[in-house]
Design an enzyme around this catalytic site. Sequence first.
Site, short mmCIF file in Angstrom:
data_model
loop_
_atom_site.label_atom_id
_atom_site.label_comp_id
_atom_site.label_asym_id
_atom_site.label_seq_id
_atom_site.Cartn_x
_atom_site.Cartn_y
_atom_site.Cartn_z
N ARG A 80 0.81 -1.23 0.00
CA ARG A 80 0.00 0.00 0.00
C ARG A 80 0.84 1.27 0.00
NH1 ARG A 80 -2.46 -4.11 2.75
NH2 ARG A 80 -4.54 -4.51 1.92
N HIS A 179 2.82 -12.64 -6.29
CA HIS A 179 1.82 -12.89 -5.25
C HIS A 179 1.44 -14.38 -5.22
CE1 HIS A 179 -1.13 -11.86 -2.32
NE2 HIS A 179 -1.04 -10.56 -2.54
N ASP A 247 -1.42 -11.03 8.17
CA ASP A 247 -1.33 -10.20 6.96
C ASP A 247 -0.35 -9.10 7.34
OD1 ASP A 247 -1.52 -8.74 4.72
OD2 ASP A 247 -3.62 -8.15 4.95
N GLU A 309 5.36 -12.80 -0.12
CA GLU A 309 5.64 -11.79 -1.14
C GLU A 309 6.91 -11.02 -0.80
OE1 GLU A 309 1.78 -9.49 -1.22
OE2 GLU A 309 1.29 -11.13 0.14
C1 GAL Z 1 -1.35 -8.67 0.51
C2 GAL Z 1 -1.92 -7.63 1.42
C3 GAL Z 1 -3.29 -8.09 1.88
C4 GAL Z 1 -4.17 -8.36 0.69
C5 GAL Z 1 -3.46 -9.30 -0.26
C6 GAL Z 1 -4.18 -9.47 -1.57
O1 GAL Z 1 -0.12 -8.23 0.03
O2 GAL Z 1 -1.07 -7.45 2.52
O3 GAL Z 1 -3.87 -7.13 2.74
O4 GAL Z 1 -4.49 -7.16 0.06
O5 GAL Z 1 -2.20 -8.82 -0.59
O6 GAL Z 1 -5.49 -9.44 -1.46
#
Ligand code: GAL
Length: 344
Positions: A80, A179, A247, A309
Amino acid sequence: MNVQTELFDYFQDQPIEQIILTNDHEVSVSFLTLGATWHTFNVPTNKGDHKNLLLNFPHSADYLNNPFYVCMAIGRTGGRIKNGQFLLNDTLISVPKNEGQNTLHGGPFGFHQLIWQYTTFTDQNRVGVEFKRLIKSAEDGYPGDLTATITYTLDNSNQVTVTFTGISDQDTLFNPTSHAYFNLGNGPNILSHSLQVNSDRYLDVDVEKVPTGKYHSVANTPFDFRKSNLLDNAIKALETTKEKGIDDVFVVTPDKNQNIATLKDITSQRQITIKSSRNGLVVFTANSFTDDMPFSNSFGHPYKGIALEPQTLPDAPNHKNFGDISLNANQAKSYTIQYCYEQL
Ligand code: GAL
């Protein structure tokens, strides 16, 4: 070793292709031109069949029908960016927002939703595919026209290497990642997996999951993976939190010779180790997966997989010491992540 390509399906009337790389040990990986997505990671089992270590969907459209970026390429910036704003050369830049006031995973026009051109290659020790795309500033709203390449290779040590390279005609940001969501076992979730992460600290985040610039020590918390810990233990300890799982962004120390993380399924003894040259690892245990997600093997539910990630710490331009994700005009920058599979 060999490379095969085939039509996967059509997305918005455009053909989506699948590129399959196979090594000499019956391990194969495949990728889709939509989102440069890592679609399968098939390994042989002791029963004579194959197990896919990744979560995936049967149709291209399914990948974009949920907010979880399942196994897709992420860019220009992973994580973010607060208010979609940052200073670049002392100028305040705004990029498109896609999660409330913030920009997540490159915003609404990120790498994940592009259809990439590709070429394949084979050399003595590896097979590979290179995805390439010119992303104009007018297309995704970031400064500079960026030429991005994402190269995946598979070698005979069962190692998958992904290299992201960016070159832009103006100064911009570049903090791409993969991802990939893993489930190494035969069960419906990753609770029987252990995780080890070379990290003493994780980032403090606000209610919108944006880093505040502060850190927490992992000591005496469910985030202590310095020694391998069962995900079931960590997730149980987080049961009463809003997130109900992990998360979070772990601060890791880049080291060419050391893994930043090891994920192992205790029952099947399948293991993935990850090497990365970046200072962050986002760990997301799919806490909010829902039962309308039509995965290839079953519907979605919390903890169905785990995303690991590797990236430079998110929101880096807005925090001192988070790392430099700037990409200077006409100077290429590359980042590499390695995933090594072993049956123990
Ligand atoms: C991660 C993030 C989560 C969510 C996910 C994808 O990188 O930290 O909050 O957004 O990706 O949905």
